[in-house]
Write an enzyme that holds these catalytic residues in place. Structure first.
Site, mmCIF file in Angstrom:
data_model
loop_
_atom_site.group_PDB
_atom_site.id
_atom_site.type_symbol
_atom_site.label_atom_id
_atom_site.label_comp_id
_atom_site.label_asym_id
_atom_site.label_seq_id
_atom_site.Cartn_x
_atom_site.Cartn_y
_atom_site.Cartn_z
ATOM 1 N N CYS A 191 12.891 -1.165 13.988
ATOM 2 C CA CYS A 191 11.297 -0.911 13.905
ATOM 3 C C CYS A 191 10.551 -0.564 15.205
ATOM 4 O O CYS A 191 9.380 -0.342 15.098
ATOM 5 C CB CYS A 191 10.787 -2.128 12.984
ATOM 6 S SG CYS A 191 10.707 -3.499 14.263
ATOM 7 N N GLU B 52 8.553 6.120 7.608
ATOM 8 C CA GLU B 52 9.516 5.703 8.548
ATOM 9 C C GLU B 52 10.848 6.592 8.164
ATOM 10 O O GLU B 52 11.309 6.371 7.306
ATOM 11 C CB GLU B 52 9.948 4.345 8.400
ATOM 12 C CG GLU B 52 10.643 3.429 9.369
ATOM 13 C CD GLU B 52 10.480 2.118 9.137
ATOM 14 O OE1 GLU B 52 10.910 1.250 10.368
ATOM 15 O OE2 GLU B 52 10.574 1.680 8.065
ATOM 16 N N LYS C 200 19.444 -15.656 4.182
ATOM 17 C CA LYS C 200 20.005 -14.612 3.271
ATOM 18 C C LYS C 200 20.193 -13.357 4.164
ATOM 19 O O LYS C 200 19.328 -12.682 4.476
ATOM 20 C CB LYS C 200 19.113 -14.339 2.333
ATOM 21 C CG LYS C 200 19.894 -13.919 0.837
ATOM 22 C CD LYS C 200 20.505 -12.540 0.877
ATOM 23 C CE LYS C 200 19.352 -11.189 0.926
ATOM 24 N NZ LYS C 200 20.189 -10.070 0.939
ATOM 25 N N PHE D 277 19.752 -5.502 7.979
ATOM 26 C CA PHE D 277 20.705 -4.889 8.191
ATOM 27 C C PHE D 277 21.141 -4.389 9.703
ATOM 28 O O PHE D 277 22.196 -4.212 10.431
ATOM 29 C CB PHE D 277 21.393 -3.713 7.482
ATOM 30 C CG PHE D 277 20.718 -2.455 7.653
ATOM 31 C CD1 PHE D 277 21.213 -1.590 8.804
ATOM 32 C CD2 PHE D 277 19.732 -2.161 6.807
ATOM 33 C CE1 PHE D 277 20.429 -0.508 8.874
ATOM 34 C CE2 PHE D 277 19.044 -0.743 7.185
ATOM 35 C CZ PHE D 277 19.505 -0.062 7.954
ATOM 36 N N SER E 174 11.911 -3.654 5.540
ATOM 37 C CA SER E 174 11.079 -2.456 4.864
ATOM 38 C C SER E 174 9.585 -2.879 4.589
ATOM 39 O O SER E 174 9.599 -3.893 4.053
ATOM 40 C CB SER E 174 11.760 -1.463 4.021
ATOM 41 O OG SER E 174 11.561 -2.240 2.735
ATOM 42 N N GLU F 62 23.185 -7.768 2.484
ATOM 43 C CA GLU F 62 24.529 -7.546 1.995
ATOM 44 C C GLU F 62 25.290 -6.367 2.762
ATOM 45 O O GLU F 62 26.427 -6.203 2.287
ATOM 46 C CB GLU F 62 24.391 -7.194 0.589
ATOM 47 C CG GLU F 62 23.665 -5.951 0.086
ATOM 48 C CD GLU F 62 22.183 -6.236 0.004
ATOM 49 O OE1 GLU F 62 21.475 -5.462 -0.779
ATOM 50 O OE2 GLU F 62 21.564 -7.319 0.539
#
Length: 485
Positions: free
Chosen positions: A282, A376, A174, A150, A227, A177
């Site tokens: 990240c 994180e 993909k 995202f 992640s 969402e």
């Protein structure tokens, strides 16, 4: 809803998913309802795979010089539609407009690099014996999949789309969402640029689609960015089904600050690194390791952090769940003895009360065993740990399970080289808060920030997105038969 319900993009057109199940798409800026995204099924994925398989023979036989013409036009379209694309990223992700513009510009750079592939993917040829030649050439894999996060709705898809497709593969992507709008617009631009139907397909959904991608026998390679927990699961499942896989995970990036660092530059870089994109990247600075007397730099850091204003030059975090999780880390660290120097919890953003914001947060006297020092956080938060020596700082950096990035701030070249050599990270910066390589260099970390071999970006991504074919030819019958025959 501001936009029509999201549809999948299969075989050159938008089509409804075979399910009535949807999720709401909410803007983190102000809580506006943007759209709804379908929770597609394995049946939808099957349809996309069949479309990609149908397009592959023609696309893979097209010469690479012809294939990259699509990306010359695509790059121009990204630049032509920059403002629209940036606003879309801003709406669905919550980052600032300037950050969104930079994201689209990076996507254009990635497309530009793909246009150079004909000059790079040349193979090798050598006369290994009189009249006998050996040759290598890069051959497309087939149908590949890209699962994207995202935090960069447009840039991360463009890590994979141009290179994988220019190298002759057909792709199924993909999107997250949480941010499904941008990839649909990229699909339209690729079609406008002349990409044939079926070469690029979009299937929306959640975990079920990810698992179906990992399991599908028609997909030969999978890339993932997200992640670490999910990266591990994707890598294990995809490789368990004998697919090529590279899964990039999370990070805990340490910035080592020495007393001789230039205070203003260091503070500006650290602030930009920890608060840029609301810390949702990240490569964000998450832990500052202060070596010796650096209070004068920390004072500058406080000043710079306080210039970051939620809703103005600091964007929102993706949703309320993320906001609450980030703020729990801060509260827990404070209860364990850390000192909050700049507190970003529960900011007020006038006119955007339903938005999900966390202000810039600077926390001093964090110790390595605290959760905020090890995990994180993925928010605009910097934790300061104090050490007496560079080796103590490196011990903290080396002990963390991630290995995405590290930086050192110093004016001592020898000390900088020492940190570069000793840091356990795949990307290291000197006086740079975000040491992201530019093309043709690839992106990628080590340890628990990466699962698999190879790269999905840059020049070295060629090895991931293709396979080598070796041929040996002989055209001298007069030489007779020898051991090479």
């Amino acid at each position: 809803m501001k936009y029509a319900p999201i549809q999948n993009y299969i075989n050159g057109r938008f089509v409804a998913a075979t399910t009535d199940q949807t999720l709401a798409v909410i803007s983190p800026i102000d809580g506006t309802s943007l759209s709804s995204v379908p929770l597609s099924t394995a049946t939808d994925l099957d349809t996309a795979v069949e479309a990609a398989k149908g397009a592959f023979p023609m696309w893979s036989r097209t010469t690479i010089k012809e294939r990259v013409q699509v990306f010359f036009r695509y790059k121009a379209l990204l630049e032509k539609n920059l403002k629209e694309l940036a606003l879309l990223v801003q709406e669905e992700n919550g980052k600032t407009y300037d950050e969104a513009v930079a994201e689209i510009e990076k996507g254009a750079e990635l497309a530009e690099f793909a246009c150079s592939l004909p000059q790079i993917v040349t193979g090798e040829i050598l006369e290994v014996s009189r009249g006998v030649e050996c040759r290598t050439e890069h051959v497309p894999l087939g149908v590949v999949a890209s699962i994207v996060p995202f935090n960069f709705p447009s840039m991360v898809p463009n890590w994979t789309i141009p290179n994988a497709i220019a190298l002759g593969n057909c792709m199924i992507i993909k999107p997250s969402e949480k941010v499904p709008l941008s990839v649909g617009r990229l699909a339209e631009l690729l079609q406008e640029a002349g990409l044939p139907a079926g070469v690029f397909n979009v299937v929306h959904g959640d975990r079920a689609v990810v698992e179906a991608i990992c399991d599908h026998p028609g997909i030969v390679a999978v890339s993932f960015v997200g992640s670490t927990k999910i990266a591990k699961a994707v890598y294990k499942r995809a490789t368990g089904n004998y697919k090529r896989c590279l899964a990039l995970g999370g990070a805990k990036n340490h910035l080592i600050v020495l007393p001789d660092a230039i205070p203003g530059m260091t503070a500006q870089n650290i602030t930009a690194s920890m608060a840029g994109c609301a810390g949702q990247r990240c490569m964000a600075a998450s832990a500052m390791v202060a070596v010796g007397p650096v209070d004068h730099i920390i004072e500058k850091l406080i000043d710079e952090a306080q210039k970051m204003v939620p809703g103005k030059n600091l964007g929102a975090v993706i949703n309320r769940e993320a906001k609450e999780r980030i703020e729990r880390y801060i509260t827990e660290a404070e209860s364990q003895g850390a000192k909050v120097l700049v507190d970003g919890r529960n900011p007020t953003v006038d006119g955007k009360e339903q938005g999900t914001y966390v202000g810039p947060t600077v926390i001093d006297y964090v110790t390595p065993e605290m959760a905020i020092a090890k995990e994180e956080v993925f928010g605009p938060v910097i934790s300061i740990m104090r050490t007496n020596t560079v080796d103590e700082a490196l011990a903290i950096e080396n002990a963390n399970p991630y290995g995405n990035a590290a930086s050192v701030f110093t004016q001592n070249g020898g000390m900088a080289r020492y940190v570069i050599d000793k840091a356990s990270a795949g990307m290291v910066g000197v006086n740079v808060g975000v040491p992201v390589p530019r093309e043709p260099f690839s992106f990628g970390g080590w340890n628990d920030s990466r699962f698999g071999v190879g790269d999905i970006t840059g020049k070295s991504s060629i090895e991931f997105w293709t396979k080598l074919k070796k041929s040996t030819t002989k055209w001298n019958p007069e030489s007779g038969i020898n051991w090479m025959s």
